[in-house]
Design an enzyme around this catalytic site. Sequence first.
Site, PDB file in Angstrom:
ATOM      1  N   LEU A  13      41.287  24.282 -10.499  1.00 21.36           N
ATOM      2  CA  LEU A  13      42.284  23.230 -10.310  1.00 21.36           C
ATOM      3  C   LEU A  13      41.752  21.853 -10.675  1.00 21.36           C
ATOM      4  CD1 LEU A  13      43.823  24.330  -6.883  1.00 21.36           C
ATOM      5  CD2 LEU A  13      44.745  24.717  -9.186  1.00 21.36           C
ATOM      6  N   GLY A  17      32.643  14.806  -8.791  1.00 23.90           N
ATOM      7  CA  GLY A  17      31.211  14.686  -8.562  1.00 23.90           C
ATOM      8  C   GLY A  17      30.707  15.583  -7.460  1.00 23.90           C
ATOM      9  N   VAL A  91      47.736  22.568  -1.399  1.00 28.41           N
ATOM     10  CA  VAL A  91      48.860  21.630  -1.365  1.00 28.41           C
ATOM     11  C   VAL A  91      49.417  21.487  -2.772  1.00 28.41           C
ATOM     12  CG1 VAL A  91      49.590  19.284  -0.836  1.00 28.41           C
ATOM     13  CG2 VAL A  91      47.830  20.390   0.560  1.00 28.41           C
ATOM     14  N   ASP A 134      34.607   9.423   1.799  1.00 32.79           N
ATOM     15  CA  ASP A 134      34.922   9.584   0.379  1.00 32.79           C
ATOM     16  C   ASP A 134      36.417   9.387   0.136  1.00 32.79           C
ATOM     17  OD1 ASP A 134      34.191   9.953  -2.255  1.00 32.79           O
ATOM     18  OD2 ASP A 134      34.402  12.123  -2.206  1.00 32.79           O
ATOM     19  N   LYS A 136      39.361   8.042  -1.654  1.00 33.16           N
ATOM     20  CA  LYS A 136      39.601   7.557  -3.014  1.00 33.16           C
ATOM     21  C   LYS A 136      40.869   8.229  -3.516  1.00 33.16           C
ATOM     22  CE  LYS A 136      36.476  11.083  -4.922  1.00 33.16           C
ATOM     23  NZ  LYS A 136      35.223  11.323  -5.673  1.00 33.16           N
ATOM     24  N   PRO A 137      41.460   7.729  -4.599  1.00 30.05           N
ATOM     25  CA  PRO A 137      42.722   8.315  -5.073  1.00 30.05           C
ATOM     26  C   PRO A 137      42.638   9.809  -5.368  1.00 30.05           C
ATOM     27  CG  PRO A 137      42.380   6.174  -6.094  1.00 30.05           C
ATOM     28  CD  PRO A 137      41.123   6.486  -5.327  1.00 30.05           C
ATOM     29  N   ASN A 139      41.183  12.005  -3.728  1.00 29.57           N
ATOM     30  CA  ASN A 139      41.210  12.766  -2.478  1.00 29.57           C
ATOM     31  C   ASN A 139      42.463  12.520  -1.662  1.00 29.57           C
ATOM     32  OD1 ASN A 139      38.819  14.110  -2.940  1.00 29.57           O
ATOM     33  ND2 ASN A 139      37.554  12.573  -1.890  1.00 29.57           N
TER      34      ASN A 139
END
Length: 460
Positions: A13, A17, A91, A134, A136-137, A139
């Site tokens: 998917l 990093g 999701v 972490d 961030k966009p 996640n």
Amino acid sequence: MRLAGRYRITERLGEGGGGTVWRAVDELLHRDVAVKQVRAPSGLSHTERAEYHARAIHEARAAGRLSHPSIVMVHDVVMHGDEPWIVMDLVPGRSLDKVIREDGPLPERRVAEIGLSVLDALQAAHARGILHRDVKPANVLIGPDGRALLTDFGIAVPAGRHREGWADLAGSPGYMAPERLRGEPEGPASDLWSLAATLYTAVEGEPPFHRSIAAAIAAAVLLHDPRPMVRASPRFAQLLLAMLDKDPARRPAPQVVRRVLEELAAGPEEPGERPRARLGRLLLGGALVLATGVAAGLGAWRLTSSDPPADAAGRFTAIPEPCRSLTRLQIQELLGTRADSDKETAGCRWIERVSGENRTLIVRYRIPSASVRAAAAELAAQRAAHPAGSCSDRPGLADEAFVCDAPDPASRTATGTTVVFRTSNLIVHVAYGRDGDRAITPGDRSVAIRAAELIRAGLG
């Protein structure tokens, strides 16, 4: 490939990093799941690699104890091929970074809604003593129903624990709070800093400290101001800059962040227009005053009503520092190049001399009285002193504002535009001027008005 005899991998998917995420089928419960293959940083010794995997397992299990509608649930952690694999809810939908990449910047109201969902998730984790570390966009997942969920607690850590060396550098530098990069202890305020960077990216279309290489990004996070916000309303920009303060002690508390996001999420949004936050709305609980060192460096920012009773006492008791009204990056944006500041009485002047036009920006403050009524009366007198037809009102900029197509005499330039606005009992003059053709252009007005907007955002 099967993991633990029950999770059959079907397709990849995504990859980041921290590892690779796969779609899999849970053949025991007959449902689709997402599985993250945790990747240890390169260059680790055998002992460090084992420690990394052990921590990943421990922290994923801690995250598995979190149950919240805005958190992607962790169901299991299994070992396969000497690596931990984290099993989570699958999701459907897209990650926020993919939404931004494919659709462009999001409307401010929608970003505020996403921010509230992620804030809910973070507060639920913080209440259990867990930091995400972490945010961030990539996640933040946006489901088909528009619901935002926070995922990937793969580098989460119990609050108060301090990691050292390679372990502390896990994550994306543009979304890592400065204290993490400095190797200092972190806390819930660190996650909120990352949330602010995420929301900044969503509304502006690029991260606040975007650079071409990771080392330059980390240096920008530590040393520089965020890039000036051009799509956000003054209210939203004010909040995000405060959350991005480099000192965690000066960042706004979660309850303040929530109240502002709730206001922005409930605000009006006209089709095809940039949403504007309602500057005059009174926050729940009344006026809130928070000391911050926001990027504009104005010291105190205030979340309060911009339309108090006319006879009320003003909120300004001292004139802000004029030369800290605008950041170096903002001055460069406005004048097209770097310009040194020159302090004047109750004001500050910036001049660029590279273009030959001596483009000049002047900012002056005045507090005529502690009374809002007195300040409003003085502003009206200043408005009336200009020739008829030379000025126009600028609604939405502040409590009151007007723009005049005339150079400020103090600028000693041939052409210019002056913006005068009042916020509470403070009157602000912003003048932009240049030499050359005396005809005032839309660009002249744009520079003066944009400077006034940036100053107003910093004042709160």
